[in-house]
Design a protein around this motif. Structure first.
Motif, PDB file in Angstrom:
ATOM      1  N   SER A 221      33.925  64.537 -15.464  1.00  0.00           N
ATOM      2  CA  SER A 221      33.663  65.469 -14.371  1.00  0.00           C
ATOM      3  C   SER A 221      33.186  66.791 -14.942  1.00  0.00           C
ATOM      4  CB  SER A 221      34.915  65.697 -13.522  1.00  0.00           C
ATOM      5  OG  SER A 221      34.678  66.725 -12.585  1.00  0.00           O
ATOM      6  N   LYS A 222      31.951  67.095 -14.684  1.00  0.00           N
ATOM      7  CA  LYS A 222      31.396  68.385 -15.088  1.00  0.00           C
ATOM      8  C   LYS A 222      32.076  69.516 -14.316  1.00  0.00           C
ATOM      9  CE  LYS A 222      26.895  70.370 -16.003  1.00  0.00           C
ATOM     10  NZ  LYS A 222      25.454  70.145 -15.920  1.00  0.00           N
ATOM     11  N   PHE A 223      32.432  69.224 -13.049  1.00  0.00           N
ATOM     12  CA  PHE A 223      33.065  70.236 -12.203  1.00  0.00           C
ATOM     13  C   PHE A 223      34.437  70.645 -12.716  1.00  0.00           C
ATOM     14  CE2 PHE A 223      30.235  67.916  -9.295  1.00  0.00           C
ATOM     15  CZ  PHE A 223      29.420  68.969  -8.909  1.00  0.00           C
ATOM     16  N   GLU A 224      35.160  69.685 -13.263  1.00  0.00           N
ATOM     17  CA  GLU A 224      36.520  69.948 -13.743  1.00  0.00           C
ATOM     18  C   GLU A 224      36.610  69.984 -15.264  1.00  0.00           C
ATOM     19  OE1 GLU A 224      38.370  67.609  -9.963  1.00  0.00           O
ATOM     20  OE2 GLU A 224      37.480  66.532 -11.621  1.00  0.00           O
ATOM     21  N   ASN A 225      35.461  69.928 -15.910  1.00  0.00           N
ATOM     22  CA  ASN A 225      35.388  69.956 -17.367  1.00  0.00           C
ATOM     23  C   ASN A 225      36.296  68.886 -17.988  1.00  0.00           C
ATOM     24  OD1 ASN A 225      34.308  70.886 -19.752  1.00  0.00           O
ATOM     25  ND2 ASN A 225      35.928  72.381 -20.063  1.00  0.00           N
ATOM     26  N   LYS A 226      36.204  67.656 -17.433  1.00  0.00           N
ATOM     27  CA  LYS A 226      36.983  66.533 -17.948  1.00  0.00           C
ATOM     28  C   LYS A 226      36.048  65.550 -18.632  1.00  0.00           C
ATOM     29  CE  LYS A 226      39.475  64.454 -14.931  1.00  0.00           C
ATOM     30  NZ  LYS A 226      40.136  63.905 -13.729  1.00  0.00           N
ATOM     31  N   THR A 227      36.457  65.113 -19.803  1.00  0.00           N
ATOM     32  CA  THR A 227      35.689  64.094 -20.511  1.00  0.00           C
ATOM     33  C   THR A 227      36.633  63.246 -21.353  1.00  0.00           C
ATOM     34  OG1 THR A 227      33.927  63.627 -22.083  1.00  0.00           O
ATOM     35  CG2 THR A 227      35.145  65.675 -22.419  1.00  0.00           C
ATOM     36  N   PRO A 228      36.416  61.931 -21.389  1.00  0.00           N
ATOM     37  CA  PRO A 228      37.218  61.086 -22.270  1.00  0.00           C
ATOM     38  C   PRO A 228      36.740  61.139 -23.717  1.00  0.00           C
ATOM     39  CG  PRO A 228      35.748  59.750 -20.946  1.00  0.00           C
ATOM     40  CD  PRO A 228      35.564  61.168 -20.505  1.00  0.00           C
TER      41      PRO A 228
END
Length: 119
Positions: free
Chosen positions: A92-99
């Protein structure tokens, strides 16, 4: 919980009328805007080819998304049908989440696939 709602035109769709002039489309726009203003809509809009649209929405549970979409004027009046998909965890780019997928992930998955006889 995050959901993807896919909206598809029905037989009540007027093929000779532009997307934004379809029956109940102005009411739909206001309805979705109100939910956006509450902070629940992440993304919403028509597909580029104007053959339907999609909404990404955050709600507490599936009952809430069903209540939301079944009260949409375009759904209530048979202009759109819908499909709901629960959004899984991911990027999620919006929540700055990346695995942070990378070579380590590939190595791990390839090992597991070999154990399963897939590759």
């Amino acid at each position: 919980m995050r959901f993807l709602v896919l909206l598809t035109p029905t037989t009540n769709w007027k093929t000779d009328v532009h997307f934004h002039n379809q029956p109940f489309m102005p009411e739909h726009a206001v309805y979705v805007q109100e939910e956006y203003n509450k902070g629940n809509i992440i993304l919403a809009g028509p597909f580029e080819d104007l053959t339907g649209g999609a909404i990404v929405i955050d709600v507490i549970n599936e009952d809430e998304v069903i209540h939301f979409i079944e009260n949409d004027p375009t759904v209530k009046n048979g202009v759109f049908t819908y499909e709901i998909k629960r959004w899984g965890e991911g990027m999620s780019k919006f929540e700055n989440k990346t695995p942070n997928f990378g070579q380590e992930y590939l190595d791990f998955k390839h090992k597991r696939q070999k154990e399963l006889g897939i590759i």
